[in-house]
Design a protein around this motif. Structure first.
Motif, PDB file in Angstrom:
ATOM      1  N   PHE A 121       0.822  -1.238  -0.005  1.00 29.22           N
ATOM      2  CA  PHE A 121      -0.108   0.163  -0.057  1.00 29.22           C
ATOM      3  C   PHE A 121       0.837   1.395   0.066  1.00 29.22           C
ATOM      4  O   PHE A 121       0.286   2.203  -0.481  1.00 29.22           O
ATOM      5  CB  PHE A 121      -0.856  -0.060   1.223  1.00 29.22           C
ATOM      6  N   LEU A 122       2.101   1.241   0.789  1.00 25.56           N
ATOM      7  CA  LEU A 122       2.958   2.279   0.886  1.00 25.56           C
ATOM      8  C   LEU A 122       3.385   2.799  -0.616  1.00 25.56           C
ATOM      9  O   LEU A 122       3.554   3.798  -0.893  1.00 25.56           O
ATOM     10  CB  LEU A 122       4.144   2.183   1.859  1.00 25.56           C
ATOM     11  N   LEU A 123       3.993   1.736  -1.069  1.00 23.23           N
ATOM     12  CA  LEU A 123       4.835   1.787  -2.546  1.00 23.23           C
ATOM     13  C   LEU A 123       3.696   2.277  -3.629  1.00 23.23           C
ATOM     14  O   LEU A 123       3.902   3.223  -4.469  1.00 23.23           O
ATOM     15  CB  LEU A 123       5.486   0.942  -2.790  1.00 23.23           C
ATOM     16  N   LYS A 124       2.685   1.706  -3.474  1.00 25.38           N
ATOM     17  CA  LYS A 124       1.473   2.338  -4.349  1.00 25.38           C
ATOM     18  C   LYS A 124       1.194   3.623  -4.156  1.00 25.38           C
ATOM     19  O   LYS A 124       1.135   4.274  -5.453  1.00 25.38           O
ATOM     20  CB  LYS A 124       0.240   1.428  -4.141  1.00 25.38           C
ATOM     21  N   ASN A 125       0.845   4.078  -2.976  1.00 25.87           N
ATOM     22  CA  ASN A 125       0.897   5.686  -2.710  1.00 25.87           C
ATOM     23  C   ASN A 125       1.983   6.396  -3.108  1.00 25.87           C
ATOM     24  O   ASN A 125       1.766   7.451  -3.769  1.00 25.87           O
ATOM     25  CB  ASN A 125       0.542   5.733  -1.457  1.00 25.87           C
ATOM     26  N   PHE A 126       3.068   5.822  -3.052  1.00 25.81           N
ATOM     27  CA  PHE A 126       4.360   6.599  -3.356  1.00 25.81           C
ATOM     28  C   PHE A 126       4.352   7.038  -4.872  1.00 25.81           C
ATOM     29  O   PHE A 126       4.598   8.056  -5.472  1.00 25.81           O
ATOM     30  CB  PHE A 126       5.492   5.675  -2.935  1.00 25.81           C
TER      31      PHE A 126
ATOM     32  N   ARG B  49       1.757   6.861  -6.670  1.00 30.86           N
ATOM     33  CA  ARG B  49       0.656   7.813  -7.236  1.00 30.86           C
ATOM     34  C   ARG B  49       1.036   9.218  -7.032  1.00 30.86           C
ATOM     35  O   ARG B  49       1.018  10.073  -7.795  1.00 30.86           O
ATOM     36  CB  ARG B  49      -0.340   7.430  -6.500  1.00 30.86           C
ATOM     37  N   VAL B  50       1.799   9.578  -5.820  1.00 32.21           N
ATOM     38  CA  VAL B  50       2.264  10.910  -5.512  1.00 32.21           C
ATOM     39  C   VAL B  50       3.604  11.257  -6.577  1.00 32.21           C
ATOM     40  O   VAL B  50       3.491  12.418  -7.255  1.00 32.21           O
ATOM     41  CB  VAL B  50       2.923  11.149  -4.208  1.00 32.21           C
ATOM     42  N   ILE B  51       4.279  10.519  -6.888  1.00 29.60           N
ATOM     43  CA  ILE B  51       5.495  10.805  -7.779  1.00 29.60           C
ATOM     44  C   ILE B  51       4.838  11.075  -9.289  1.00 29.60           C
ATOM     45  O   ILE B  51       5.283  11.693 -10.098  1.00 29.60           O
ATOM     46  CB  ILE B  51       6.485   9.531  -7.980  1.00 29.60           C
ATOM     47  N   ASN B  52       3.678  10.538  -9.667  1.00 33.95           N
ATOM     48  CA  ASN B  52       3.199  10.638 -10.729  1.00 33.95           C
ATOM     49  C   ASN B  52       2.199  11.949 -10.872  1.00 33.95           C
ATOM     50  O   ASN B  52       1.426  12.056 -11.608  1.00 33.95           O
ATOM     51  CB  ASN B  52       2.189   9.438 -11.320  1.00 33.95           C
ATOM     52  N   GLY B  53       2.377  12.725  -9.563  1.00 35.41           N
ATOM     53  CA  GLY B  53       1.348  14.063  -9.608  1.00 35.41           C
ATOM     54  C   GLY B  53       0.136  13.872  -8.929  1.00 35.41           C
ATOM     55  O   GLY B  53      -0.590  15.026  -8.906  1.00 35.41           O
ATOM     56  N   GLU B  54      -0.405  12.802  -8.467  1.00 32.64           N
ATOM     57  CA  GLU B  54      -1.562  12.732  -7.860  1.00 32.64           C
ATOM     58  C   GLU B  54      -1.699  13.227  -6.491  1.00 32.64           C
ATOM     59  O   GLU B  54      -0.568  13.261  -5.865  1.00 32.64           O
ATOM     60  CB  GLU B  54      -2.215  11.130  -7.834  1.00 32.64           C
ATOM     61  N   ILE B  55      -2.821  13.756  -5.904  1.00 33.27           N
ATOM     62  CA  ILE B  55      -2.799  14.417  -4.599  1.00 33.27           C
ATOM     63  C   ILE B  55      -3.561  13.269  -3.885  1.00 33.27           C
ATOM     64  O   ILE B  55      -4.568  12.985  -4.208  1.00 33.27           O
ATOM     65  CB  ILE B  55      -3.398  15.893  -4.704  1.00 33.27           C
ATOM     66  N   THR B  56      -2.745  12.776  -2.936  1.00 32.21           N
ATOM     67  CA  THR B  56      -3.466  11.730  -2.172  1.00 32.21           C
ATOM     68  C   THR B  56      -3.745  12.276  -0.784  1.00 32.21           C
ATOM     69  O   THR B  56      -3.323  13.096  -0.259  1.00 32.21           O
ATOM     70  CB  THR B  56      -2.676  10.423  -1.989  1.00 32.21           C
ATOM     71  N   GLU B  57      -4.839  11.420  -0.047  1.00 37.38           N
ATOM     72  CA  GLU B  57      -5.062  11.585   1.367  1.00 37.38           C
ATOM     73  C   GLU B  57      -4.361  11.155   2.229  1.00 37.38           C
ATOM     74  O   GLU B  57      -3.464  10.124   1.786  1.00 37.38           O
ATOM     75  CB  GLU B  57      -6.725  11.083   1.483  1.00 37.38           C
ATOM     76  N   ALA B  58      -3.997  11.674   3.404  1.00 38.25           N
ATOM     77  CA  ALA B  58      -3.298  11.175   4.625  1.00 38.25           C
ATOM     78  C   ALA B  58      -3.781   9.854   4.910  1.00 38.25           C
ATOM     79  O   ALA B  58      -4.916   9.243   4.849  1.00 38.25           O
ATOM     80  CB  ALA B  58      -3.211  12.125   5.687  1.00 38.25           C
ATOM     81  N   HIS B  59      -2.612   8.986   5.289  1.00 41.43           N
ATOM     82  CA  HIS B  59      -2.778   7.262   5.557  1.00 41.43           C
ATOM     83  C   HIS B  59      -2.394   6.914   6.885  1.00 41.43           C
ATOM     84  O   HIS B  59      -1.324   7.752   7.199  1.00 41.43           O
ATOM     85  CB  HIS B  59      -2.538   6.447   4.558  1.00 41.43           C
ATOM     86  N   ASP B  60      -2.867   6.282   7.706  1.00 40.34           N
ATOM     87  CA  ASP B  60      -2.269   5.841   8.677  1.00 40.34           C
ATOM     88  C   ASP B  60      -1.351   4.272   8.398  1.00 40.34           C
ATOM     89  O   ASP B  60      -1.647   3.633   7.716  1.00 40.34           O
ATOM     90  CB  ASP B  60      -3.315   5.178   9.710  1.00 40.34           C
ATOM     91  N   TYR B  61      -0.192   4.579   9.055  1.00 42.05           N
ATOM     92  CA  TYR B  61       0.607   3.186   8.780  1.00 42.05           C
ATOM     93  C   TYR B  61       1.272   2.822  10.157  1.00 42.05           C
ATOM     94  O   TYR B  61       1.328   3.585  11.098  1.00 42.05           O
ATOM     95  CB  TYR B  61       1.975   3.768   7.878  1.00 42.05           C
ATOM     96  N   LYS B  62       1.990   1.852  10.282  1.00 41.85           N
ATOM     97  CA  LYS B  62       2.689   1.236  11.187  1.00 41.85           C
ATOM     98  C   LYS B  62       4.064   1.294  10.991  1.00 41.85           C
ATOM     99  O   LYS B  62       4.574   0.872   9.828  1.00 41.85           O
ATOM    100  CB  LYS B  62       2.358  -0.361  11.543  1.00 41.85           C
ATOM    101  N   MET B  63       4.908   1.787  11.666  1.00 39.65           N
ATOM    102  CA  MET B  63       6.264   2.269  11.324  1.00 39.65           C
ATOM    103  C   MET B  63       7.216   1.529  12.416  1.00 39.65           C
ATOM    104  O   MET B  63       6.633   1.277  13.604  1.00 39.65           O
ATOM    105  CB  MET B  63       6.624   3.663  11.299  1.00 39.65           C
ATOM    106  N   ILE B  64       8.548   1.177  11.742  1.00 38.84           N
ATOM    107  CA  ILE B  64       9.172   0.561  12.792  1.00 38.84           C
ATOM    108  C   ILE B  64      10.392   1.343  13.087  1.00 38.84           C
ATOM    109  O   ILE B  64      11.299   2.013  12.414  1.00 38.84           O
ATOM    110  CB  ILE B  64       9.905  -0.636  12.155  1.00 38.84           C
TER     111      ILE B  64
END
Length: 682
Positions: free
Chosen positions: A358-363, A365-380
């Motif tokens: 999901f993270l890389l898919k959104n990445f 999308r943003v690199i291609n110029g899309e404006i995405t909504e904020a998302h919740d993630y688990k980080m290490i």
């Protein structure tokens, strides 16, 4: 001596030509004889939506509008006749539409015909824009250039006449490409004598045509000795070392009082044997770019100072996913120092495997110029523990090109814990609400029910599915509806109201009384509805009505009693007989005024509160009266009815009288008394 095109066949010169092609404002494409794209300039993404990676190694025919493909093939065949020609053509853009271009082309000849390349320049136009014919102008200008070149000793070594035509076409192609470039370009022999330049270079040094500079030296071109010596030294160094210089930033002249900055590339020109026989120079005025870069650096410094004040992690990532900047908040949040992350770690290093897709898919999308909504993630974190974050990201631009993304990481671990506690609290509330015998309800600002507990469902005679979509007002009796709505609107406006009684209607049409306690429901500081509790007070209402009736009857009885007492008092005081009211303990409660005349000196006020035995002791000196009346008093108190008793008493004056005494029990209000009537029968 080799042809000029052969001089550009070495790798160093080809690299320079590619660098220059990148700066042409038109779309530049290099094809082989099979229409396969071998090189494309950096304007493709902006013009047609396809990146250079998407175009390379593909047939250009795939990107030409289907109605124009035959026209392009015909155009391609005409180029084999060694003409520089142009036409109109449509290219397909990435969105599926098409864009009109003026197409110019020329053949780049190599040692064998198999290796020939085609250079295409495409200039975006509107459909109604006329195609400008340049062939006549080019022929005239390039003819002058060709004849001028023949006067230079370098060109006297050219091949016989049968190759003159091919050389002329090659020179026309080269001059055509160079004149499209915004840079200032020139080439010289080993002695640093000018062999040619593009139109921009000629004009910047004061010549109208490029061919007028041929044969000139640095001494004739550069009047300032310091500048001339510097340029000569740099160019001689490249020729002697045989090593090119690319993108050297130099500043050796001013315009007015303003220092100018140049991006300079110097490439040695070689013959077919590899010997250096000249130099190619390209200047680009980057003063404004340098100013912008300095301004950008200042802006970035301010940006970084600002980000250091933020509690959230601010980061930038390049198009490959490598983190290029992170503020110091990363240490507090993740345990990493900025120097451990920047330009070293990929964004995937901070997320567990289950988050990566999901993270890389959104990445992307943003690199291609899309404006995405904020998302919740688990980080290490660095220590292996995990936190929950909200990640916001936007495309990062430079010179209108997306170079990566800019993001903010906000730690929501505490928020999630609070939400978990809130949900647990809500769960407990729901469980408690379901277990209470009272009716618990909630409805929104439109009065639509959102919750009714089990007791409420049973009381109203409805199911869970019944109340969804129903309004609370549907359960209020018509007579109480208007005041109830008025109270609800007060609550929705933030007012507090006292608990009130309301008549409620069940599904079966029957009614019951309820006492309602209601308050506003708040969310993020705004009132979103009403929550309340209703207790069934029907039985209490019945008791209140019964009590009210009893009180009214008692008041009526008291009124009657008062009237009766008034009558009794009237008879009591007006009687010719002495009347005593004696409590069951023998205390005289009251007596009328006739008693004063009967007992002479013992007046009414003296008797009240005294025990009747004490009074008898004053009226009789013998031992007869006291035992006699004690016995009678005891029997009357037991409820026995006695005959009147006639006795003789002695008054305080010494005279004796005979009296008739009658005693009986009476009820006065709530109290039982003994009434004694004494009659003088002397």
């Amino acid at each position: 001596m080799p042809e000029l095109i052969e001089l550009l066949n070495n790798e160093e010169s080809i690299n320079l030509i590619k660098i220059l092609l990148k700066n042409i404002h038109d779309l530049a494409i290099l094809l082989n004889k099979n229409y396969i794209i071998e090189y494309v300039g950096n304007k493709s993404k902006n013009l047609i939506g396809f990146s250079s990676k998407e175009l390379l190694a593909n047939s250009l025919l795939s990107f030409i509008y289907h109605e124009d493909r035959e026209k392009f093939i015909e155009f391609f065949q005409q180029l084999k006749n060694l003409h520089i020609i142009n036409t109109e053509i449509r290219l397909i853009n990435k969105n599926g539409g098409f864009i009109w271009f003026i197409l110019k082309g020329s053949i780049l000849k190599n040692n064998t015909e198999q290796d020939n390349k085609i250079i295409l320049l495409l200039n975006k136009i509107f459909k109604d824009k006329p195609v400008v014919s340049e062939e006549a102008i080019l022929n005239e200008k390039d003819g002058d250039l060709f004849h001028s070149l023949s006067e230079i000793s370098f060109w006297k070594l050219l091949q016989p006449k049968q190759r003159v035509s091919a050389l002329k076409e090659s020179l026309k192609m080269l001059q055509f490409v160079l004149d499209q470039m915004p840079q200032y370009i020139a080439w010289k022999d080993k002695n640093l004598t000018f062999l040619g330049c593009n139109i921009n270079f000629a004009r910047v040094i004061g010549y109208e045509k490029p061919e007028l500079i041929i044969g000139k030296t640095n001494k004739e071109i550069y009047q300032n000795a310091d500048i001339r010596n510097y340029i000569t030294e740099r160019e001689q160094k490249v020729i002697n070392s045989k090593n090119p210089e690319f993108h050297k930033i130099e500043s050796w002249f001013k315009v007015g009082n303003e220092e100018r900055f140049l991006d300079v590339s110097r490439v040695p020109l070689r013959d077919s044997t590899g010997d250096v026989i000249g130099i190619l120079i390209a200047y680009e005025d980057i003063t404004e770019r340098t100013k912008s870069k300095k301004a950008l650096e200042q802006s970035e410094k301010r940006f970084r100072k600002l980000t250091e004040l933020l509690p959230d992690v601010v980061y930038t990532v390049n198009k490959e996913g490598i983190i290029t900047y992170v503020n110091s908040a990363a240490y507090l949040m993740l345990g990493y120092k900025p120097e451990e992350i920047c330009n070293k770690m990929h964004i995937r290093n901070f997320f567990p495997e289950e988050e990566l897709s999901f993270l890389l898919k959104n990445f992307e999308r943003v690199i291609n110029g899309e404006i995405t909504e904020a998302h919740d993630y688990k980080m290490i974190k660095k220590d292996g523990s995990s936190i929950y974050v909200m990640l916001h990201s936007r495309p990062l631009f430079r010179d209108e090109e997306i170079i990566g993304l800019l993001g903010i990481i906000h730690d929501i671990s505490k928020l999630l814990k609070a939400e978990k506690k809130l949900k647990e609290s809500e769960r407990k509330y729901r469980n408690l609400a379901q277990s209470l015998p009272a009716i618990i309800y909630e409805f929104n600002r439109d009065f639509e029910l959102t919750f009714v507990n089990k007791s409420g469902l049973e009381k109203f005679g409805i199911s869970h599915n019944d109340y969804m979509g129903m309004k609370f007002t549907e359960f209020i009796a018509p007579l109480d509806l208007e005041p109830s709505i008025r109270d609800i609107n007060k609550i929705l406006n933030g007012e507090l109201i006292e608990p009130n009684d309301v008549l409620l209607q069940k599904k079966d049409g029957s009614y019951f009384y309820g006492r309602s306690h209601a308050k506003a429901i708040y969310e993020n500081g705004e009132i979103i509805g009403v929550r309340g509790i209703i207790n069934d007070i029907t039985e209490r209402k019945k008791s209140e009505l019964a009590l009210k009736k009893e009180i009214e009857e008692r008041k009526k009885a008291e009124t009657q009693l008062k009237k009766s007492e008034e009558k009794y008092r009237y008879l009591f005081e007006g009687s010719p007989y002495s009347i005593w009211l004696v409590r069951l303990d023998g205390t005289i409660l009251d007596c009328n005024t006739t008693t004063n005349a009967l007992l002479s000196e013992h007046i009414k006020e003296d008797l009240i509160g005294q025990n009747f035995i004490e009074i008898l002791s004053l009226l009789d000196k013998s031992d007869y009266l006291i035992p006699h009346f004690k016995q009678r008093f005891s029997k009357i108190r037991q409820g026995k009815k006695l005959k009147p008793s006639e006795v003789k008493i002695q008054r305080s004056k010494g005279d004796e009288i005979w009296i008739n005494v009658i005693g009986s029990l009476i009820q006065l209000g709530d109290e039982t008394l003994i009434q004694v009537i004494i009659q003088d029968i002397t």
